[in-house]
Design an enzyme around this catalytic site. Sequence first.
Site, PDB file in Angstrom:
ATOM      1  N   LYS A  37      38.354   8.067 -45.571  1.00  0.00           N
ATOM      2  CA  LYS A  37      37.341   7.873 -46.313  1.00  0.00           C
ATOM      3  C   LYS A  37      36.089   8.274 -46.866  1.00  0.00           C
ATOM      4  O   LYS A  37      36.819   8.601 -48.121  1.00  0.00           O
ATOM      5  CB  LYS A  37      36.180   7.395 -44.778  1.00  0.00           C
ATOM      6  CG  LYS A  37      36.951   6.450 -44.115  1.00  0.00           C
ATOM      7  CD  LYS A  37      35.619   5.923 -43.363  1.00  0.00           C
ATOM      8  CE  LYS A  37      36.136   3.975 -42.784  1.00  0.00           C
ATOM      9  NZ  LYS A  37      36.303   4.212 -41.333  1.00  0.00           N
ATOM     10  N   TYR A  44      36.337   4.113 -32.177  1.00  0.00           N
ATOM     11  CA  TYR A  44      37.355   3.158 -33.406  1.00  0.00           C
ATOM     12  C   TYR A  44      38.826   4.267 -33.913  1.00  0.00           C
ATOM     13  O   TYR A  44      37.684   5.322 -34.295  1.00  0.00           O
ATOM     14  CB  TYR A  44      36.204   1.971 -34.091  1.00  0.00           C
ATOM     15  CG  TYR A  44      37.105   1.808 -35.263  1.00  0.00           C
ATOM     16  CD1 TYR A  44      38.416   0.444 -35.123  1.00  0.00           C
ATOM     17  CD2 TYR A  44      37.329   1.946 -36.693  1.00  0.00           C
ATOM     18  CE1 TYR A  44      39.248   0.239 -35.907  1.00  0.00           C
ATOM     19  CE2 TYR A  44      38.629   2.247 -37.193  1.00  0.00           C
ATOM     20  CZ  TYR A  44      38.755   0.919 -37.525  1.00  0.00           C
ATOM     21  OH  TYR A  44      39.950  -0.110 -38.257  1.00  0.00           O
ATOM     22  N   ASP A  78      39.038  12.950 -34.788  1.00  0.00           N
ATOM     23  CA  ASP A  78      39.043  11.617 -35.755  1.00  0.00           C
ATOM     24  C   ASP A  78      37.570  11.716 -36.698  1.00  0.00           C
ATOM     25  O   ASP A  78      36.077  11.151 -36.017  1.00  0.00           O
ATOM     26  CB  ASP A  78      38.713  10.983 -34.834  1.00  0.00           C
ATOM     27  CG  ASP A  78      39.204   9.346 -36.332  1.00  0.00           C
ATOM     28  OD1 ASP A  78      38.346   9.280 -37.225  1.00  0.00           O
ATOM     29  OD2 ASP A  78      39.928   8.169 -35.841  1.00  0.00           O
ATOM     30  N   TYR A  80      40.028  -8.995 -41.566  1.00  0.00           N
ATOM     31  CA  TYR A  80      39.649  -9.414 -39.605  1.00  0.00           C
ATOM     32  C   TYR A  80      38.333 -11.121 -40.656  1.00  0.00           C
ATOM     33  O   TYR A  80      37.994 -11.660 -39.860  1.00  0.00           O
ATOM     34  CB  TYR A  80      38.312  -9.513 -39.024  1.00  0.00           C
ATOM     35  CG  TYR A  80      38.981  -7.822 -38.856  1.00  0.00           C
ATOM     36  CD1 TYR A  80      40.005  -7.024 -37.828  1.00  0.00           C
ATOM     37  CD2 TYR A  80      37.695  -6.542 -39.731  1.00  0.00           C
ATOM     38  CE1 TYR A  80      40.258  -6.454 -38.033  1.00  0.00           C
ATOM     39  CE2 TYR A  80      38.712  -5.125 -39.389  1.00  0.00           C
ATOM     40  CZ  TYR A  80      40.046  -4.467 -38.462  1.00  0.00           C
ATOM     41  OH  TYR A  80      39.998  -3.846 -37.783  1.00  0.00           O
TER      42      TYR A  80
HETATM   43  C1  LIG Z   1      37.470   3.790 -40.595  1.00  0.00           C
HETATM   44  C2  LIG Z   1      38.069   4.414 -39.854  1.00  0.00           C
HETATM   45  C3  LIG Z   1      40.027   5.285 -39.661  1.00  0.00           C
HETATM   46  C4  LIG Z   1      41.208   3.953 -40.087  1.00  0.00           C
HETATM   47  O1  LIG Z   1      40.908   4.207 -41.571  1.00  0.00           O
HETATM   48  P1  LIG Z   1      41.718   3.238 -42.470  1.00  0.00           P
HETATM   49  O2  LIG Z   1      41.593   4.151 -44.135  1.00  0.00           O
HETATM   50  O3  LIG Z   1      40.870   2.953 -43.194  1.00  0.00           O
HETATM   51  O4  LIG Z   1      43.171   3.489 -41.715  1.00  0.00           O
HETATM   52  C5  LIG Z   1      39.805   5.983 -38.174  1.00  0.00           C
HETATM   53  N1  LIG Z   1      39.258   6.505 -37.742  1.00  0.00           N
HETATM   54  C6  LIG Z   1      37.033   6.083 -37.583  1.00  0.00           C
HETATM   55  C7  LIG Z   1      36.600   7.303 -37.224  1.00  0.00           C
HETATM   56  C8  LIG Z   1      37.097   5.636 -39.057  1.00  0.00           C
HETATM   57  O5  LIG Z   1      35.810   5.176 -39.309  1.00  0.00           O
END
Ligand SMILES: *Cc1c(COP(=O)(O)O)cnc(C)c1O
Length: 453
Positions: free
Chosen positions: A302, A163, A273, A31
Amino acid sequence: MPETTAPAVTDSLAARDSLSARDGGLVWHPYAPLNGPAPYGVSAASGVRLTLQPPDGGVPIEAIDAMASWWCAVHGYRHPELDEAARRQLDAFSHVMFGGLTHEPAVALAERLTAIAPGPMAHVFFADSGSVSVEVALKLALQYQAAAGRPRRQRFLTIRGGYHGDTFAAMSVCDPVDGMHSAFPGVLARHVFAPRPPIARLADDETWRTDENALAAWESEFRSMASAHRDTLAAIVVEPVLQGAGGMRPYHPRCLRVMREVADELGLLLVADEIATGFGRTGRLFASEWADVAPDVMCVGKALTGGYLSLAAVLMTAQVGRVITRSEFGALLHGPTFMANPLACAIAGTSVDIVESTWKHNVSRVSQALSRGLAPARELSSVIDVRTLGAVGVIQLGGGVDVPAVTRAALDRGVWVRPFRDLVYTMPPYVCTDADVAQICDGLIGAVREVHG
Ligand SMILES: *Cc1c(COP(=O)(O)O)cnc(C)c1O
């Protein structure tokens, strides 16, 4: 040339040849414009500390990584057991394709993940990043509904402020205002966005506090939106209990229970997620556990590899696996080249072991140190809120953060931080000592005070 000017010449030469200077205009950063603020060079990382080279060529700075490299380096850098797991797998093989082949690191990791996941997860799909795992989860939900005889169900229900990643389908369920939707009009699918649940706090006695009237209003709005779109919805997609990159904002676990009920009533899948929240970050092994909710599908990423390599996984129930298996295609229609990369899986297996044996003690210790250490930020005139949940600490300002200035001021205090929008926050490695956490808190507060008052 007079002696006295020599250091200046050396400095400017060093600056010109520095990593930051070579990087500038050549390499894109997240970004950021090509001519954006020069990045700091990293020359070493060990434990919870980074050694950084300032862009102007000054002396190297040693700083505690308050970001855990965007929330993934939970065990710190150069962890002996993770290094050893990588070396062991390197001596065996680094990568093989996953089509028609399998290997111990992938199977062992899948066994571990299904064993520790909230609810009865039966199957695992390995993906190469968090965003891709969200793509797979969304694709899977569409395939599931089609296989269940409901092919019209092609939209997703989510909440504002979320997100879920930067690829197109993931982006389409991110907050429509903050999530770059305006940059891609006409390309992003239009999904259904319920309001954001009211912000909530976890009190010292581990009960959740929120505005009860606002929560009741949210619940009735969520239920009525779901019901209005019931024939076109495939799944509810949500970050359980803590919205991360959309604003570091916790909400009451009851909201997640409402989503579970609505999903059951309307035949939708609940996709959790847990990419940011998984592996202990919020004070539960998975944030869904705050609500005693078992999702149908769960994404992790992550911290999965302790920040060593990119790897994510989509977990699903036996029911989801069964329906997709008897679908027209019989398969989940995805298969990345680096699926289940053995090196990443081997490191992840070890990281999950370390998480399991250490997270409870470390996260509750870090959590208490953060609550204590960040409390004085409430006195600052620029600050409108201070909140913590698990190993997450947030200082929210009344306006946008001057990111380069706050970054620099925190580095002067030995802390690496990457604020965004109106938030100066930390998600430190779990292995930070109490003294490390105190330094992070003092560093963030000092930097905010210096730059914003
Ligand atoms: C960071 C994140 C993603 C995306 O993961 P990347 O490995 O950066 O593609 C998706 N959902 C959540 C909640 C995140 O924090």
